[in-house]
Design a protein around this motif. Structure first.
Motif, PDB file in Angstrom:
ATOM      1  N   SER A   3       0.610  -0.973  -0.163  1.00 24.93           N
ATOM      2  CA  SER A   3       0.019   0.053   0.131  1.00 24.93           C
ATOM      3  C   SER A   3       0.902   0.877   0.190  1.00 24.93           C
ATOM      4  N   ASP A   4       1.802   0.740   0.957  1.00 17.83           N
ATOM      5  CA  ASP A   4       3.027   2.724   0.552  1.00 17.83           C
ATOM      6  C   ASP A   4       3.429   2.792  -0.515  1.00 17.83           C
ATOM      7  N   PHE A   5       3.971   1.641  -1.418  1.00 15.56           N
ATOM      8  CA  PHE A   5       4.623   1.727  -2.928  1.00 15.56           C
ATOM      9  C   PHE A   5       3.439   1.886  -3.515  1.00 15.56           C
ATOM     10  N   GLU A   6       2.315   2.070  -3.370  1.00 17.51           N
ATOM     11  CA  GLU A   6       1.419   2.219  -4.170  1.00 17.51           C
ATOM     12  C   GLU A   6       1.017   3.601  -4.028  1.00 17.51           C
ATOM     13  N   THR A   7       1.353   4.064  -2.945  1.00 15.61           N
ATOM     14  CA  THR A   7       0.499   6.095  -2.576  1.00 15.61           C
ATOM     15  C   THR A   7       1.831   6.441  -3.100  1.00 15.61           C
ATOM     16  N   TYR A   8       3.242   5.781  -3.425  1.00 21.57           N
ATOM     17  CA  TYR A   8       4.448   5.928  -4.181  1.00 21.57           C
ATOM     18  C   TYR A   8       4.066   6.725  -5.702  1.00 21.57           C
ATOM     19  N   GLU A   9       3.701   5.170  -6.329  1.00 22.33           N
ATOM     20  CA  GLU A   9       2.888   5.206  -7.115  1.00 22.33           C
ATOM     21  C   GLU A   9       1.933   6.341  -7.705  1.00 22.33           C
ATOM     22  N   GLN A  10       1.420   6.652  -7.081  1.00 22.17           N
ATOM     23  CA  GLN A  10       0.177   7.612  -7.523  1.00 22.17           C
ATOM     24  C   GLN A  10       0.549   8.571  -7.557  1.00 22.17           C
ATOM     25  N   ASP A  11       1.476   9.344  -6.464  1.00 24.01           N
ATOM     26  CA  ASP A  11       2.634  10.491  -5.805  1.00 24.01           C
ATOM     27  C   ASP A  11       3.302  10.931  -7.111  1.00 24.01           C
ATOM     28  N   PHE A  12       4.041   9.776  -7.526  1.00 24.24           N
ATOM     29  CA  PHE A  12       5.018   8.929  -9.043  1.00 24.24           C
ATOM     30  C   PHE A  12       4.007  10.208 -10.107  1.00 24.24           C
ATOM     31  N   ALA A  13       2.748   9.318 -10.722  1.00 25.56           N
ATOM     32  CA  ALA A  13       2.599  10.044 -11.416  1.00 25.56           C
ATOM     33  C   ALA A  13       1.262  10.954 -11.786  1.00 25.56           C
ATOM     34  N   THR A  14       1.230  11.758 -10.532  1.00 24.28           N
ATOM     35  CA  THR A  14       1.221  13.266 -10.176  1.00 24.28           C
ATOM     36  C   THR A  14       2.053  14.469 -10.212  1.00 24.28           C
ATOM     37  N   LEU A  15       3.459  13.634  -9.945  1.00 20.95           N
ATOM     38  CA  LEU A  15       4.602  14.163 -10.081  1.00 20.95           C
ATOM     39  C   LEU A  15       4.703  15.026 -11.568  1.00 20.95           C
ATOM     40  N   THR A  16       4.932  13.619 -12.301  1.00 20.13           N
ATOM     41  CA  THR A  16       5.135  13.421 -13.737  1.00 20.13           C
ATOM     42  C   THR A  16       4.308  13.731 -14.369  1.00 20.13           C
ATOM     43  N   ALA A  17       3.513  13.994 -14.208  1.00 18.82           N
ATOM     44  CA  ALA A  17       2.403  14.660 -15.523  1.00 18.82           C
ATOM     45  C   ALA A  17       2.502  16.365 -15.257  1.00 18.82           C
ATOM     46  N   GLU A  18       3.334  16.595 -14.262  1.00 17.65           N
ATOM     47  CA  GLU A  18       2.718  18.476 -13.279  1.00 17.65           C
ATOM     48  C   GLU A  18       4.358  18.422 -14.219  1.00 17.65           C
ATOM     49  N   ILE A  19       5.730  17.747 -14.135  1.00 16.14           N
ATOM     50  CA  ILE A  19       6.672  17.930 -14.781  1.00 16.14           C
ATOM     51  C   ILE A  19       6.662  17.693 -16.387  1.00 16.14           C
ATOM     52  N   THR A  20       5.993  17.275 -16.988  1.00 17.74           N
ATOM     53  CA  THR A  20       5.352  17.636 -18.478  1.00 17.74           C
ATOM     54  C   THR A  20       4.588  18.923 -18.912  1.00 17.74           C
ATOM     55  N   SER A  21       4.422  18.758 -18.533  1.00 18.12           N
ATOM     56  CA  SER A  21       3.619  20.267 -18.924  1.00 18.12           C
ATOM     57  C   SER A  21       4.275  21.438 -18.746  1.00 18.12           C
ATOM     58  N   LYS A  22       4.934  21.681 -17.615  1.00 20.83           N
ATOM     59  CA  LYS A  22       5.811  22.132 -16.871  1.00 20.83           C
ATOM     60  C   LYS A  22       6.970  22.521 -18.474  1.00 20.83           C
ATOM     61  N   ILE A  23       7.167  21.196 -18.471  1.00 23.72           N
ATOM     62  CA  ILE A  23       8.753  21.061 -19.591  1.00 23.72           C
ATOM     63  C   ILE A  23       7.990  22.167 -21.141  1.00 23.72           C
ATOM     64  N   GLY A  24       7.120  20.930 -21.188  1.00 23.78           N
ATOM     65  CA  GLY A  24       5.690  21.717 -22.325  1.00 23.78           C
ATOM     66  C   GLY A  24       5.839  23.273 -22.360  1.00 23.78           C
ATOM     67  N   ARG A  25       5.979  23.760 -21.674  1.00 27.15           N
ATOM     68  CA  ARG A  25       5.708  25.381 -21.501  1.00 27.15           C
ATOM     69  C   ARG A  25       6.775  26.148 -21.483  1.00 27.15           C
ATOM     70  N   ILE A  26       8.362  25.090 -21.091  1.00 24.60           N
ATOM     71  CA  ILE A  26       9.586  26.420 -20.968  1.00 24.60           C
ATOM     72  C   ILE A  26       9.755  27.168 -23.045  1.00 24.60           C
TER      73      ILE A  26
END
Length: 191
Positions: free
Chosen positions: A3-26
């Motif tokens: 369950s801890d791993f799955e929580t990390y997975e959710q955090d990973f998905a959120t962070l990577t989506a945010e990073i992808t969006s920001k990289i596109g704006r650079i």
């Protein structure tokens, strides 16, 4: 544990989506706004690296039978992270950003050097203080040793006097006893 791993997975998905969006704006930005966005993406990528380290630790602590499945998921997340970093580098074509990042690293390095120097000075001050304490202790030991030598000589002298006094008392006792015996002997003989 998973369950801890799955929580990390959710955090990973959120962070990577945010990073992808920001990289596109650079590429669409310039100046200070672009610099701030680049710094933000850099910070977010660091967060993802730390998250992947946590996930890696989590997988290592799992039972052997479920470790394989989570290891392959972790591997794909690491590949995704590599792709994100490559995309980010590709969008940093402007040399100004590269220079600014190098400058920040140099500043951080300088700060570390200053802090290291301060720690070194503190250690030297502590060593100096410890050396003085050891020197004082050594001086006290020498004084104590000298005092013990004096005490030993005094005790030896006292012991010698005690022995002399006992011999003197023994001799005096013998003389008195001899005098009494002679007095008694002459007293009986005279009668």
């Amino acid at each position: 544990m998973s369950s801890d791993f799955e929580t990390y997975e959710q955090d990973f998905a959120t962070l990577t989506a945010e990073i992808t969006s920001k990289i596109g704006r650079i590429p669409k930005l310039a100046g200070e706004e672009k610099t701030q966005l680049v710094l933000n993406v850099d910070k977010k990528l660091e967060e993802v690296r730390e998250l992947l380290e946590q996930m890696d630790l989590e997988v290592r602590e799992m039972p052997a039978q479920s470790r394989g499945m989570y290891n392959s998921r972790l591997k794909s997340y690491k590949q995704e992270m590599d792709k994100l970093e490559k995309d980010f580098r590709a969008h940093l074509l402007d040399n100004t950003e590269r220079l600014e990042r190098s400058s920040r690293r140099l500043e951080a390095g300088y700060q570390i050097a200053v802090e290291t120097e301060q720690v070194g000075q503190e250690i030297l001050a502590n060593l100096h203080s410890d050396r003085e304490k050891i020197q004082r202790s050594r001086d006290r030991l020498r004084e104590t040793d000298a005092n013990l030598g004096k005490s030993s000589r005094i005790l030896t002298g006292m012991l010698r006097r005690v022995i002399q006094n006992r011999i003197l008392i023994f001799v005096l006792g013998a003389v008195i006893l001899l005098t009494i015996v002679l007095a008694v002997y002459f007293n009986f003989r005279g009668q």
